[in-house]
Motif scaffolding. Structure first.
Motif, mmCIF file in Angstrom:
data_model
loop_
_atom_site.group_PDB
_atom_site.id
_atom_site.type_symbol
_atom_site.label_atom_id
_atom_site.label_comp_id
_atom_site.label_asym_id
_atom_site.label_seq_id
_atom_site.Cartn_x
_atom_site.Cartn_y
_atom_site.Cartn_z
ATOM 1 N N SER A 187 -15.850 8.396 22.130
ATOM 2 C CA SER A 187 -15.127 6.983 22.491
ATOM 3 C C SER A 187 -13.916 6.564 21.493
ATOM 4 O O SER A 187 -13.690 5.515 21.659
ATOM 5 N N GLN A 188 -13.908 7.451 20.544
ATOM 6 C CA GLN A 188 -12.981 6.807 19.503
ATOM 7 C C GLN A 188 -11.322 6.784 20.116
ATOM 8 O O GLN A 188 -10.912 8.196 20.537
ATOM 9 N N PRO A 189 -10.516 5.816 19.998
ATOM 10 C CA PRO A 189 -9.124 6.084 20.519
ATOM 11 C C PRO A 189 -8.367 6.913 19.468
ATOM 12 O O PRO A 189 -8.602 6.923 18.096
ATOM 13 N N TYR A 190 -7.434 7.761 20.018
ATOM 14 C CA TYR A 190 -6.620 8.623 19.317
ATOM 15 C C TYR A 190 -5.737 7.888 18.201
ATOM 16 O O TYR A 190 -5.048 6.847 18.802
ATOM 17 N N ARG A 191 -5.735 8.164 16.920
ATOM 18 C CA ARG A 191 -4.765 7.669 16.041
ATOM 19 C C ARG A 191 -4.058 8.638 15.409
ATOM 20 O O ARG A 191 -4.541 9.811 14.960
ATOM 21 N N SER A 192 -2.817 8.726 15.258
ATOM 22 C CA SER A 192 -2.213 9.549 14.520
ATOM 23 C C SER A 192 -2.419 9.853 13.033
ATOM 24 O O SER A 192 -2.921 9.007 12.508
ATOM 25 N N SER A 193 -2.193 11.007 12.752
ATOM 26 C CA SER A 193 -2.455 11.047 11.213
ATOM 27 C C SER A 193 -1.739 10.223 10.289
ATOM 28 O O SER A 193 -2.140 9.824 9.112
ATOM 29 N N ALA A 194 -0.602 9.829 10.672
ATOM 30 C CA ALA A 194 0.112 8.918 10.128
ATOM 31 C C ALA A 194 -0.422 7.408 9.982
ATOM 32 O O ALA A 194 -0.466 6.993 8.931
ATOM 33 N N CYS A 195 -1.052 6.964 11.048
ATOM 34 C CA CYS A 195 -1.771 5.722 10.861
ATOM 35 C C CYS A 195 -3.166 5.881 10.149
ATOM 36 O O CYS A 195 -3.558 5.083 9.778
ATOM 37 N N ARG A 196 -3.537 6.985 10.169
ATOM 38 C CA ARG A 196 -5.019 7.259 9.698
ATOM 39 C C ARG A 196 -4.976 7.016 8.305
ATOM 40 O O ARG A 196 -5.854 6.445 7.632
ATOM 41 N N ILE A 197 -3.699 7.480 7.496
ATOM 42 C CA ILE A 197 -3.569 7.472 6.183
ATOM 43 C C ILE A 197 -3.029 6.115 5.780
ATOM 44 O O ILE A 197 -2.904 5.842 4.607
ATOM 45 N N GLY A 198 -2.427 5.514 6.818
ATOM 46 C CA GLY A 198 -1.998 4.091 6.374
ATOM 47 C C GLY A 198 -0.635 3.917 6.657
ATOM 48 O O GLY A 198 0.122 2.898 6.489
ATOM 49 N N THR A 199 0.024 5.173 6.958
ATOM 50 C CA THR A 199 1.416 5.075 7.020
ATOM 51 C C THR A 199 2.036 4.705 8.251
ATOM 52 O O THR A 199 2.526 5.494 8.917
ATOM 53 N N HIS A 200 1.747 3.740 8.653
ATOM 54 C CA HIS A 200 1.758 3.180 10.060
ATOM 55 C C HIS A 200 3.424 3.056 10.576
ATOM 56 O O HIS A 200 3.650 3.152 11.664
ATOM 57 N N ASP A 201 4.156 3.004 9.556
ATOM 58 C CA ASP A 201 5.633 2.803 9.608
ATOM 59 C C ASP A 201 6.170 4.211 10.137
ATOM 60 O O ASP A 201 7.157 4.227 10.792
ATOM 61 N N ALA A 202 5.363 5.173 9.459
ATOM 62 C CA ALA A 202 5.866 6.768 9.902
ATOM 63 C C ALA A 202 5.334 7.051 11.190
ATOM 64 O O ALA A 202 5.621 8.184 11.540
ATOM 65 N N CYS A 203 4.360 6.424 11.902
ATOM 66 C CA CYS A 203 3.804 6.914 13.101
ATOM 67 C C CYS A 203 5.083 6.790 14.083
ATOM 68 O O CYS A 203 5.663 6.052 14.263
ATOM 69 N N CYS A 227 -1.608 -1.298 15.161
ATOM 70 C CA CYS A 227 -0.334 -1.633 14.742
ATOM 71 C C CYS A 227 0.547 -1.560 15.855
ATOM 72 O O CYS A 227 2.049 -2.117 15.802
ATOM 73 N N HIS A 228 0.562 -0.693 16.872
ATOM 74 C CA HIS A 228 1.497 -0.641 17.874
ATOM 75 C C HIS A 228 1.456 -1.531 18.721
ATOM 76 O O HIS A 228 2.455 -1.967 19.800
ATOM 77 N N LEU A 229 0.443 -2.416 18.822
ATOM 78 C CA LEU A 229 0.288 -3.410 19.780
ATOM 79 C C LEU A 229 1.125 -4.656 19.567
ATOM 80 O O LEU A 229 1.762 -5.359 20.361
ATOM 81 N N ASN A 230 1.371 -4.951 18.192
ATOM 82 C CA ASN A 230 2.391 -6.050 17.967
ATOM 83 C C ASN A 230 3.709 -5.595 17.372
ATOM 84 O O ASN A 230 4.288 -6.367 16.660
ATOM 85 N N SER A 231 4.026 -4.402 18.037
ATOM 86 C CA SER A 231 5.369 -3.967 17.542
ATOM 87 C C SER A 231 6.373 -4.187 18.548
ATOM 88 O O SER A 231 7.117 -3.241 18.806
#
Ligand SMILES: [Zn+2]
Ligand SMILES: [Zn+2]
Length: 56
Positions: free
Chosen positions: A8-24, A47-51
């Motif tokens: 049930s875990q939502p998918y998160r890109s590897s960029a967001c996983r490591i904290g580099t949300h700006d690179a997602c 992080c994309h919800l408030n983008s």
């Protein structure tokens, strides 16, 4: 050894996983082929919800 806590875990890109949300770049679902045969899950990172336009 981390055990899987369900699927049930939502998918998160590897960029967001490591904290580099700006690179997602997977905020939206994309198609790998023109025919749309291969689809990728959209990144569900909060992080994309408030983008909208709140760049700080
Ligand atoms: Zn993120
Ligand atoms: Zn993301």
């Amino acid at each position: 050894m981390p055990r899987p806590s369900g699927a049930s875990q939502p998918y998160r890109s590897s960029a967001c996983r490591i904290g580099t949300h700006d690179a997602c770049a997977e905020a939206t679902k994309r198609f790998s082929s023109p025919a749309g045969l291969v689809t990728y899950e959209a990144c569900a990172c909060p992080c994309h919800l408030n983008s909208t336009s709140g760049k700080r």
